[in-house]
Motif scaffolding. Structure first.
Motif, PDB file in Angstrom:
ATOM      1  N   LEU A 139       0.879  -1.159   0.000  1.00 42.80           N
ATOM      2  CA  LEU A 139       0.000   0.000   0.000  1.00 42.80           C
ATOM      3  C   LEU A 139       0.921   1.215   0.000  1.00 42.80           C
ATOM      4  N   LYS A 140       0.770   2.071  -1.016  1.00 40.77           N
ATOM      5  CA  LYS A 140       1.678   3.228  -1.128  1.00 40.77           C
ATOM      6  C   LYS A 140       0.870   4.502  -1.302  1.00 40.77           C
ATOM      7  N   THR A 141       1.320   5.587  -0.724  1.00 38.65           N
ATOM      8  CA  THR A 141       0.646   6.868  -0.965  1.00 38.65           C
ATOM      9  C   THR A 141       0.791   7.166  -2.462  1.00 38.65           C
ATOM     10  N   TYR A 146       9.081   8.393  -1.295  1.00 40.90           N
ATOM     11  CA  TYR A 146      10.398   8.074  -1.857  1.00 40.90           C
ATOM     12  C   TYR A 146      11.149   7.231  -0.840  1.00 40.90           C
ATOM     13  N   ASP A 147      12.132   6.467  -1.327  1.00 38.09           N
ATOM     14  CA  ASP A 147      12.929   5.598  -0.457  1.00 38.09           C
ATOM     15  C   ASP A 147      12.053   4.795   0.511  1.00 38.09           C
ATOM     16  N   GLY A 148      10.955   4.283   0.004  1.00 40.09           N
ATOM     17  CA  GLY A 148      10.090   3.442   0.831  1.00 40.09           C
ATOM     18  C   GLY A 148       9.210   4.214   1.808  1.00 40.09           C
ATOM     19  N   LYS A 149       9.300   5.537   1.786  1.00 38.47           N
ATOM     20  CA  LYS A 149       8.472   6.330   2.711  1.00 38.47           C
ATOM     21  C   LYS A 149       7.025   6.337   2.212  1.00 38.47           C
ATOM     22  N   GLY A 150       6.083   6.280   3.154  1.00 34.55           N
ATOM     23  CA  GLY A 150       4.666   6.244   2.784  1.00 34.55           C
ATOM     24  C   GLY A 150       4.228   4.897   2.235  1.00 34.55           C
ATOM     25  N   GLN A 151       4.957   3.834   2.599  1.00 34.26           N
ATOM     26  CA  GLN A 151       4.602   2.500   2.099  1.00 34.26           C
ATOM     27  C   GLN A 151       4.345   1.527   3.250  1.00 34.26           C
ATOM     28  N   TYR A 152       3.351   0.668   3.059  1.00 32.58           N
ATOM     29  CA  TYR A 152       3.064  -0.380   4.027  1.00 32.58           C
ATOM     30  C   TYR A 152       3.009  -1.703   3.296  1.00 32.58           C
ATOM     31  N   GLU A 173      -0.644  -2.219  -4.613  1.00 34.61           N
ATOM     32  CA  GLU A 173       0.043  -2.938  -5.693  1.00 34.61           C
ATOM     33  C   GLU A 173       0.255  -4.387  -5.273  1.00 34.61           C
ATOM     34  N   LYS A 174      -0.025  -5.279  -6.156  1.00 29.65           N
ATOM     35  CA  LYS A 174       0.226  -6.688  -5.863  1.00 29.65           C
ATOM     36  C   LYS A 174       1.735  -6.926  -5.739  1.00 29.65           C
ATOM     37  N   LEU A 175       2.098  -7.747  -4.775  1.00 24.99           N
ATOM     38  CA  LEU A 175       3.512  -8.063  -4.574  1.00 24.99           C
ATOM     39  C   LEU A 175       4.039  -8.880  -5.750  1.00 24.99           C
ATOM     40  N   ILE A 176       5.180  -8.495  -6.263  1.00 24.19           N
ATOM     41  CA  ILE A 176       5.823  -9.276  -7.315  1.00 24.19           C
ATOM     42  C   ILE A 176       6.844 -10.182  -6.641  1.00 24.19           C
ATOM     43  N   ASN A 177       6.856 -11.425  -7.047  1.00 23.08           N
ATOM     44  CA  ASN A 177       7.821 -12.375  -6.514  1.00 23.08           C
ATOM     45  C   ASN A 177       9.165 -12.094  -7.192  1.00 23.08           C
ATOM     46  N   LYS A 180      14.893 -10.169  -9.508  1.00 20.35           N
ATOM     47  CA  LYS A 180      15.871  -9.095  -9.667  1.00 20.35           C
ATOM     48  C   LYS A 180      15.189  -7.770  -9.887  1.00 20.35           C
ATOM     49  N   GLU A 181      15.930  -6.692  -9.610  1.00 18.31           N
ATOM     50  CA  GLU A 181      15.472  -5.357 -10.001  1.00 18.31           C
ATOM     51  C   GLU A 181      16.550  -4.743 -10.876  1.00 18.31           C
ATOM     52  N   ILE A 182      16.105  -4.087 -11.939  1.00 20.95           N
ATOM     53  CA  ILE A 182      17.047  -3.384 -12.813  1.00 20.95           C
ATOM     54  C   ILE A 182      16.507  -1.992 -13.104  1.00 20.95           C
ATOM     55  N   ASP A 206      15.200  -2.921   2.733  1.00 20.51           N
ATOM     56  CA  ASP A 206      14.176  -2.068   3.359  1.00 20.51           C
ATOM     57  C   ASP A 206      13.685  -0.988   2.394  1.00 20.51           C
ATOM     58  N   GLN A 207      13.452  -1.357   1.179  1.00 20.95           N
ATOM     59  CA  GLN A 207      12.963  -0.474   0.118  1.00 20.95           C
ATOM     60  C   GLN A 207      13.909   0.674  -0.249  1.00 20.95           C
ATOM     61  N   ILE A 208      15.157   0.600   0.209  1.00 22.83           N
ATOM     62  CA  ILE A 208      16.134   1.636  -0.158  1.00 22.83           C
ATOM     63  C   ILE A 208      17.224   0.983  -1.009  1.00 22.83           C
ATOM     64  N   VAL A 257       7.401  -2.726 -15.358  1.00 17.73           N
ATOM     65  CA  VAL A 257       7.928  -1.425 -14.940  1.00 17.73           C
ATOM     66  C   VAL A 257       7.415  -1.162 -13.535  1.00 17.73           C
ATOM     67  N   ASN A 258       8.316  -0.854 -12.618  1.00 19.42           N
ATOM     68  CA  ASN A 258       7.915  -0.477 -11.261  1.00 19.42           C
ATOM     69  C   ASN A 258       7.534   0.990 -11.248  1.00 19.42           C
ATOM     70  N   GLU A 259       8.480   1.858 -11.571  1.00 17.27           N
ATOM     71  CA  GLU A 259       8.160   3.289 -11.610  1.00 17.27           C
ATOM     72  C   GLU A 259       9.133   4.033 -12.505  1.00 17.27           C
ATOM     73  N   ILE A 260       8.754   5.267 -12.817  1.00 15.76           N
ATOM     74  CA  ILE A 260       9.583   6.124 -13.665  1.00 15.76           C
ATOM     75  C   ILE A 260      10.071   7.272 -12.779  1.00 15.76           C
TER      76      ILE A 260
HETATM   77  P1  ADP Z   1      10.129   4.513  -3.974  1.00 18.63           P
HETATM   78  O1  ADP Z   1       9.345   5.556  -4.682  1.00 18.63           O
HETATM   79  O2  ADP Z   1      10.215   4.724  -2.510  1.00 18.63           O
HETATM   80  O3  ADP Z   1      11.432   4.172  -4.663  1.00 18.63           O
HETATM   81  P2  ADP Z   1       9.172   1.953  -5.007  1.00 18.63           P
HETATM   82  O4  ADP Z   1       7.760   1.777  -5.459  1.00 18.63           O
HETATM   83  O5  ADP Z   1      10.215   1.969  -6.061  1.00 18.63           O
HETATM   84  O6  ADP Z   1       9.194   3.215  -4.071  1.00 18.63           O
HETATM   85  O7  ADP Z   1       9.496   0.794  -3.955  1.00 18.63           O
HETATM   86  C1  ADP Z   1      10.766   0.660  -3.375  1.00 18.63           C
HETATM   87  C2  ADP Z   1      11.218  -0.794  -3.382  1.00 18.63           C
HETATM   88  O8  ADP Z   1      10.278  -1.618  -2.654  1.00 18.63           O
HETATM   89  C3  ADP Z   1      11.273  -1.431  -4.755  1.00 18.63           C
HETATM   90  O9  ADP Z   1      12.470  -1.088  -5.418  1.00 18.63           O
HETATM   91  C4  ADP Z   1      11.157  -2.916  -4.383  1.00 18.63           C
HETATM   92  O10 ADP Z   1      12.361  -3.417  -3.863  1.00 18.63           O
HETATM   93  C5  ADP Z   1      10.119  -2.905  -3.276  1.00 18.63           C
HETATM   94  N1  ADP Z   1       8.753  -2.998  -3.851  1.00 18.63           N
HETATM   95  C6  ADP Z   1       7.913  -1.979  -4.080  1.00 18.63           C
HETATM   96  N2  ADP Z   1       6.756  -2.388  -4.651  1.00 18.63           N
HETATM   97  C7  ADP Z   1       6.867  -3.724  -4.836  1.00 18.63           C
HETATM   98  C8  ADP Z   1       5.994  -4.743  -5.392  1.00 18.63           C
HETATM   99  N3  ADP Z   1       4.783  -4.463  -5.866  1.00 18.63           N
HETATM  100  N4  ADP Z   1       6.455  -6.015  -5.394  1.00 18.63           N
HETATM  101  C9  ADP Z   1       7.681  -6.318  -4.905  1.00 18.63           C
HETATM  102  N5  ADP Z   1       8.534  -5.416  -4.371  1.00 18.63           N
HETATM  103  C10 ADP Z   1       8.149  -4.129  -4.324  1.00 18.63           C
END
Ligand code: ADP
Ligand code: MG
Length: 347
Positions: A139-141, A146-152, A173-177, A180-182, A206-208, A257-260
């Motif tokens: 759950l994200k605002t 940023y850097d995992g802030k505002g996320q549960y 957002e559904k958790l992705i298994n 890797k992240e690129i 820890d999301q950073i 794509v996670n985010e831009i």
């Molecule tokens: P921020 O804007 O804080 O960078 P992100 O959405 O990129 O937030 O999330 C930070 C990190 O948390 C990601 O790089 C990843 O490691 C993890 N994460 C976030 N969302 C997911 C998801 N839906 N599934 C799996 N991991 C996630």
């Protein structure tokens, strides 16, 4: 034509590293920050401290720059729009508006058939129950995280606590298994004119972001697809400057794509030492309308973020000639705060 003076909104490490890169190509920088001790103060030619909503401050800034860019995306859209009436803001403020909201950002991606995790808009606890299929998830605002802030992280529906502030909107957002992240960093100079770096492999804790490396250990197919999607994104946004696309790869090698990030990015710090032209210099070249130079990798590299106290182990240390230490000169060491980084190139 004489070289322009570049205004940079935001005074964090990204603003500092942009200013350093600008100096190298003799572009003068003016950094505007609402933090009087902002790290970029040490690197900019001129530093202006004040609130982004203070008209006098903005006027002073506008008067001494030729054009404006920014180093973080969470600047109120109205501020950028107003500045843009007098001095060009690049990338365009509308791009920021679209991307600073996780929901409109994901809608945009899906419109171009770029895969993202499944998601839903959440306005209250009831909405979460209605979207139980997205749990486990995050759950994200929608804005200003940023850097995992505002996320549960919600492992199951019972993880929902009462402390969530529903005066804000969220995305679930559904958790992705994750396997890797690129990330892919691309600088767009104009219609179909790009410099694109090879995908960078990133490790988060820890999301950073903790560390990054090139080459990423991924298949040719993922290299191609991630680069193609990044080109589509920057082209469809009509983007000028450096942009970063963060990707997830799941255990079945699906790409999402996670985010831009509509700006230079932490994972691209290694480009300062691994390439002939860094992500910072390319950004400045693109927004200032300077020559596009073919960007080439010189070395493979690894970058380590120095977070919190860890910086103390590196200050004053001597380094080998393939190690590059960057201290953001932040006045206060804080837990989970990015204080500096170390890049090691493979010679
Ligand atoms: P921020 O804007 O804080 O960078 P992100 O959405 O990129 O937030 O999330 C930070 C990190 O948390 C990601 O790089 C990843 O490691 C993890 N994460 C976030 N969302 C997911 C998801 N839906 N599934 C799996 N991991 C996630
Ligand atoms: Mg991120």
């Amino acid at each position: 034509m004489s070289k322009p003076t570049l205004g940079i909104i935001g005074g964090g490490q990204l603003g500092g590293l942009l200013s350093e890169a600008a100096k190298k190509i003799e572009i003068k920088t003016v950094v505007l920050s609402d933090d009087k001790d902002a790290p970029a103060k040490h690197f900019a030619d001129i530093f202006i401290y004040g609130s982004y909503n203070d008209q006098e401050v903005i006027k002073k800034f506008i008067n001494i720059v030729d054009l404006v860019t920014f180093e973080f995306e969470n600047i109120p859209f109205n501020v950028l729009k107003k500045i843009n009436l007098e001095k060009a803001v690049l990338p365009k403020p509308e791009i920021n508006k679209l991307i600073q909201n996780r929901l409109t950002e994901k809608d945009f991606l899906n419109k171009y058939n770029i895969q993202t995790t499944k998601y839903a808009l959440i306005k209250d606890a009831e909405d979460i129950k209605l979207n139980e299929n997205l749990i486990p998830g995050f759950l994200k605002t929608c804005t200003f995280g940023y850097d995992g802030k505002g996320q549960y992280k919600l492992n199951n529906i019972d993880d929902l606590n009462n402390n969530i502030d529903f005066t804000k909107e969220y995305i679930l957002e559904k958790l992705i298994n994750l396997k890797k992240e690129i990330s892919v960093i691309i600088t767009r100079f104009g219609h179909q004119k790009y410099e694109i770096y090879e995908p960078i492999e990133n490790i988060h804790e820890d999301q950073i972001l903790k560390n990054s490396k090139i080459p990423a250990e991924i298949s040719e197919q993922i290299i191609k697809k991630s680069k193609n999607w990044s080109m589509t994104i920057s082209e469809e946004l009509d983007y000028i400057g450096t942009l970063c696309v963060e990707f997830f790869i799941d255990k079945n090698d699906n790409l999402y794509v996670n985010e831009i990030a509509p700006r230079v990015h932490n994972s691209g710090h290694l480009t300062i030492n691994s390439h002939n032209i860094s992500q910072f210099e390319n950004h400045i070249r693109a927004v200032c309308g300077l020559e596009k130079i073919e960007t080439k990798k010189l070395y493979n590299a690894k970058m380590f973020n120095l977070i919190g106290d860890n910086i103390s182990n590196f200050r004053g240390k001597t380094f080998k000639n393939n190690e590059f230490f960057y201290d953001y000169l932040k006045t206060e060491i804080r837990d989970k705060r990015k204080m500096g980084h170390l890049t090691i190139i493979e010679k």
